[in-house]
Design an enzyme around this catalytic site. Structure first.
Site, short mmCIF file in Angstrom:
data_model
loop_
_atom_site.label_atom_id
_atom_site.label_comp_id
_atom_site.label_asym_id
_atom_site.label_seq_id
_atom_site.Cartn_x
_atom_site.Cartn_y
_atom_site.Cartn_z
CD GLN A 1 66.66 -29.03 33.39
OE1 GLN A 1 65.90 -28.33 32.75
NE2 GLN A 1 67.12 -28.68 34.57
CG ASP B 1 68.56 -36.74 35.42
OD1 ASP B 1 67.42 -36.35 35.74
OD2 ASP B 1 69.61 -36.13 35.72
CE LYS C 1 65.80 -29.56 37.92
NZ LYS C 1 66.45 -28.25 38.01
CB CYS D 1 74.80 -28.89 39.02
SG CYS D 1 74.32 -27.83 40.40
CG HIS E 1 72.58 -32.02 37.26
ND1 HIS E 1 72.73 -32.38 38.58
CD2 HIS E 1 72.10 -30.74 37.28
CE1 HIS E 1 72.36 -31.38 39.35
NE2 HIS E 1 71.98 -30.36 38.58
#
Length: 401
Positions: free
Chosen positions: A200, A197, A223, A359, A120
């Site tokens: 998600q 990261d 999220k 993105c 991303h």
């Protein structure tokens, strides 16, 4: 197969959206919010808002307790060694920028920063710009046909000049888990710092920081069924000590005069100014809600819905999946159909999906695409949502073809 979500009624917005003829299938962008979170935000503002860590009056003490309780809850959710390993930010993007500036002093000309081809923009641009500032080299790990980072290629690219590895846990486009443990071992063997990261991945299952072994892990609240505008940075105790301060202001300072200042260590030293207090408290409430659910049942429900989604896409001709998605989302293209046209017709039928580059423009270029359609699922979705999506998809494709 009829799949009903026993948690759907916990999310009041879904009833409102359904009454408006809307079907929400964009949870990877942001998730809907449970009533427990809404109640927590209302309670904070109704009982008297106040700043944290600053005053002795009762509203401030109450706000500070709730704020620090949320830090404990995030630490518990991630199984961090202690709450002081959690720094609150204004999202995963800010957390990654914090790291890119806070670790800049460790990067010298000719050093290498390693990311992957599927990142991303939030986990690409901070490192890209850091490499430019320090005359370092940005290395990009390739991915295989399934959308997973190529470990053999990684073994050749992660080397003695590698100072930092930053990779996503779960691709927001391809929906596949990345082989974090072997990647982290490769980086650690070279003495490099590691950043994951988790924006998600954090919402799907529980992820144990003590066994994962990364130096830093970032997440976004919105999220994770929590409020927007807030996130968290996990950092191993010894790794946080290597961070330099990057924002300056109230409450992160220990001692200051006109010519010099000394700053708090993590976490308070990296929470300058008034933090997103209500958001942090709301995140704590969202984690309370999630922790009370049957995690096994949630996992089974999400997987069953995901399987139905993939099966329905496979039944329709001309649809090509991107990668080999494993959980909660699928991105696809349709032969002879532009994703923006498809997205427009789905929107007109009340189907909320994402259309575009998500993105992740470099990934799309790598795939030879300018965008794709993405369907993403939350624990509140059910088979009726998917049926409405497929009915709308069939009508849209009939018109477009």
């Amino acid at each position: 197969m009829a799949l009903f979500s026993p948690w759907r009624a916990d999310f009041p917005a879904l009833a409102v959206l359904e009454a408006q003829g809307q079907t929400y299938l964009d949870s990877a962008a942001t998730a809907q919010k449970p009533q427990a979170l809404i109640d927590a935000l209302s309670g904070y503002y109704t009982c008297g808002a106040a700043n944290v860590h600053r005053a002795q009056h009762q509203p401030a003490e109450r706000a500070t307790r709730a704020y620090e309780d949320a830090r404990i809850k995030v630490a518990k959710w991630l199984n961090a060694a202690c709450p002081t390993e959690i720094v609150f930010t204004r999202g995963a993007t800010e957390a990654l920028n914090l790291l890119a500036y806070g670790l800049e002093h460790l990067i010298e000309a000719g050093d290498e920063i390693v990311i992957s081809a599927l990142e991303h923009h939030a986990n690409l641009l901070p490192w890209q710009q850091l490499a430019k500032r320090r005359a370092a080299k940005l290395q990009v790990l390739p991915i295989d046909a399934s959308g997973r980072i190529d470990l053999a290629a990684a073994a050749g690219l992660i080397g003695p000049r590698t100072r930092l590895l930053a990779v996503s846990q779960l691709s927001n486009v391809l929906g596949c888990w990345q082989p974090l443990e072997p990647l982290l071992r490769l980086a650690k063997a070279q003495g490099a710092l590691t950043v994951v990261d988790g924006a998600q991945g954090v919402v799907h299952g529980r992820h144990d920081m003590t066994t994962l072994g990364c130096d830093f892990y970032v997440l976004s609240s919105h999220k994770l069924y929590g409020p927007d505008g807030v996130g968290a940075l996990y950092g191993r105790g010894e790794s946080l000590l290597q961070l330099r301060h990057w924002q300056f202001g109230g409450e992160m300072v220990r001692i200051a005069d006109y010519q010099s200042a000394e700053f708090h260590a993590a976490p308070l030293g990296f929470e300058a100014g008034t933090p997103p207090i209500s958001g942090v408290i709301g995140l704590g409430a969202a984690l309370d809600y999630l922790a009370a659910l049957d995690a096994t049942a949630v996992g089974r429900h999400e997987q069953a819905l995901h399987d139905l989604l993939l099966a329905g896409l496979a039944e329709r001709s001309g649809i090509r999946l991107l990668g080999a998605p494993q959980v909660a989302l699928a991105s696809f293209v349709v032969d002879g159909v532009h994703h923006s046209d498809l997205g427009h017709l789905l929107t007109e039928q009340g189907i909320a999906v994402r259309s575009g580059n998500h993105c992740a423009m470099p990934l799309m270029k790598h795939l030879g695409l300018d965008g794709a359609t993405r369907v993403s699922l939350g624990l509140y979705n059910d088979h009726n949502d998917l049926q409405r999506f497929f009915d709308a998809l069939d009508q849209a494709l009939e018109l477009l073809r």
